[in-house]
Design an enzyme around this catalytic site. Structure first.
Site, PDB file in Angstrom:
ATOM      1  N   GLU A  76      -4.516  -8.465   5.047  1.00 10.46           N
ATOM      2  CA  GLU A  76      -4.992  -7.363   5.883  1.00 10.46           C
ATOM      3  C   GLU A  76      -6.387  -7.724   6.369  1.00 10.46           C
ATOM      4  O   GLU A  76      -7.304  -7.890   5.561  1.00 10.46           O
ATOM      5  CB  GLU A  76      -5.026  -6.028   5.133  1.00 10.46           C
ATOM      6  CG  GLU A  76      -3.669  -5.403   4.898  1.00 10.46           C
ATOM      7  CD  GLU A  76      -3.744  -3.971   4.386  1.00 10.46           C
ATOM      8  OE1 GLU A  76      -4.689  -3.245   4.783  1.00 10.46           O
ATOM      9  OE2 GLU A  76      -2.864  -3.585   3.592  1.00 10.46           O
ATOM     10  N   GLU A 100      -2.911  -2.987  -2.794  1.00 12.54           N
ATOM     11  CA  GLU A 100      -4.195  -2.299  -3.024  1.00 12.54           C
ATOM     12  C   GLU A 100      -4.172  -1.348  -4.225  1.00 12.54           C
ATOM     13  O   GLU A 100      -4.682  -0.228  -4.154  1.00 12.54           O
ATOM     14  CB  GLU A 100      -4.620  -1.536  -1.761  1.00 12.54           C
ATOM     15  CG  GLU A 100      -5.039  -2.452  -0.634  1.00 12.54           C
ATOM     16  CD  GLU A 100      -5.648  -1.720   0.558  1.00 12.54           C
ATOM     17  OE1 GLU A 100      -5.667  -0.476   0.557  1.00 12.54           O
ATOM     18  OE2 GLU A 100      -6.096  -2.396   1.499  1.00 12.54           O
TER      19      GLU A 100
END
Length: 497
Positions: free
Chosen positions: A290, A171
């Site tokens: 995720e 991320e």
């Protein structure tokens, strides 16, 4: 009663069922590791401190792969702190906690062997870079005769761990990430890291960091820039998505997988566009590493911790029936796109927004979201069929029109048995479902179907009532037919043989 149909044809297929679809995620966050999978001194702990009650549930859940050690945590992680006899305590900036590093690389990889899961290791490209990633690879995979491989042997692990699947950071488009970067900065670093790691071990699979979510300002543009730098070096690009019910809008929440479908289509189109511009025959897959229901707004609105603690209770969502139905619908989307989604990881495994919940020194039990995952992992075998669903629609404030019924089916290539996974999103009414199997060369009948539903869509499982919500024999099957009545807000598993 409204009516829906599902049409199946063994000639129309999507892709093989990918076992990596049923991955999970262990991060040094809250009680996922400490008092989750690892608790020395617990009555159920083995000599390595691994909770055997949790291991039994992980095996029952059917997890195939586990991503580690993060997540946001990895962007400030020094892996050397967690190996050998002398562990280093450090503040973890990502979650404002103290990391003792009592559990580290060797413990995780031994735990994977005990659980029978494939490790998916992430390297720190937030505050570190090429050299540290290659050092970690040398520690895990090199046979011996070098500094870090000999260090692994000195720590009691002479045999290489042979880790094949690697995430190149996490991320890094997010300003919450320690060491976050522009797409170009990250892409260059990721390409250099993958290139160097393959010089040491050529047979690796790499996941480049995609955007942190479809709501990010540069979603799509981030993937395009990153892949422009990394296309020749990586195999997959990540996608992340979390969903929650907001302001009582249950109808939109139940339709959450429409956004997951959008993410998959958008990332696929972006990757293929980059490939076309490069005139490359290579095809980049997606690692949806995720995904889950996460009541993120509760976390975002909470005040920051006042103290620095080790393994505090963080992000411990308690899941209900509607959450489980949404998780089922997300699994339907992941399976439906098995031609491009080559890996996925539900975040996370234990306590932290997890399907398994534990108490320190106490019991472990299954949350409601445990059951759709376990059933899909156990029964999805062979090939994903291109499932045609015709269903009434309803209007949602967030996603517009959504079908009341969604489904996917898989067919075992050896036995010919079909597993049909179905959700009914109707909040108040049952829906009659007819399964059309005329294209098969033999007559199919419904087997021991199950349903997860409850009169209270917000019913949960607890330590005192761990089986309040679970799949039960399906009451809506019409004997001798291919008709099933789906209860409102339900997840159904319908075997056909």
């Amino acid at each position: 009663m409204q009516h829906a149909t599902v049409t199946l044809d063994p000639a129309f297929t999507v892709a093989p069922v990918r076992r990596r679809t049923f991955g999970s995620f262990v991060e040094h966050l809250g009680r996922c590791v400490y008092t989750g999978i690892y608790e020395p001194g617990h009555p159920a702990a083995d000599p390595d401190g691994f909770r055997q009650d949790v291991l039994a549930l992980v095996r029952e859940l059917g997890v195939s792969m586990v991503r580690y050690p993060g997540g946001n945590f990895v962007s400030g992680y020094r892996w050397e702190d967690g190996v050998g006899p002398d562990r280093v305590r450090r503040p973890d900036l990502a979650w404002h906690t103290i990391e003792t590093n009592e559990f580290g690389t060797d413990e995780f990889l031994r735990w994977c062997g005990r659980a029978g899961v494939e490790p998916m290791m992430a390297v720190n490209l937030g505050t570190r870079g090429v050299a540290e990633a290659v050092d970690l690879l040398e520690y895990t995979n090199h046979p011996g005769g070098t500094h870090f491989s000999d260090l692994r042997a000195a720590h009691g692990n002479p045999k290489p761990y042979d880790v094949r699947l690697w995430c190149l950071g996490n991320e890094l488009d997010g300003p919450w990430q320690v060491g976050f970067k522009t797409a170009r900065e990250y892409g260059r670093l990721a390409a250099q890291t993958a290139r160097a790691m393959r010089m040491l071990d050529p047979d690796l699979t790499f996941v480049a960091v995609g955007s942190s979510g479809s709501g990010m300002p540069e979603f799509g543009a981030w993937e395009a820039e990153v892949l422009a730098e990394t296309y020749d070096e990586v195999d997959l690009i990540s996608a992340h998505a979390y969903y929650e019910e907001v302001d009582g809008d249950l109808g939109s929440f139940l339709a959450s997988n429409l956004d997951m479908e959008h993410v998959i289509r958008a990332v696929t189109a972006t990757a293929d566009h980059v490939g076309a511009r490069r005139k490359s025959a290579k095809r980049i897959g997606i690692s949806f590493d995720e995904w889950n229901v996460w009541y993120l707004s509760r976390f975002q609105n909470a005040p920051p911790p006042a103290t620095w603690e080790s393994a505090p209770r963080q992000l411990e969502d308690v899941y209900h029936v509607a959450d489980a139905v949404v998780v089922g619908s997300l699994l339907i989307s992941l399976l439906r796109h098995s031609d491009r989604v080559e890996a996925a990881a539900q975040a996370q495994l234990v306590n932290v927004i997890g399907p398994i919940f534990t108490e320190p020194g106490g019991h472990a039990w299954r949350q409601t979201i445990f059951h759709p995952f376990a059933q899909a992992s156990a029964l999805a075998r062979g090939t994903v069929l291109r499932t045609a669903v015709a269903a009434p629609v309803y209007e949602t404030p967030k996603y517009g029109e959504a079908p009341l019924v969604d489904a996917v089916a898989t067919r075992d290539d050896e036995t010919g048995e079909v597993a049909l996974f179905v959700v009914n999103r109707s909040i108040d009414d049952p829906v009659r479902l007819t399964v059309n199997t005329r294209a098969f060369d033999r007559e199919l009948r419904i087997g021991d179907a199950t349903v997860l539903a409850d009169d209270d869509v917000y019913a949960t499982n607890t330590a005192d009532a761990p089986d309040r919500v679970k799949p039960r024999p399906h009451p809506g099957v019409t004997p001798g037919s291919l008709d099933v009545v789906l209860p409102p807000v339900s997840w159904s598993v319908i075997p056909l043989s």
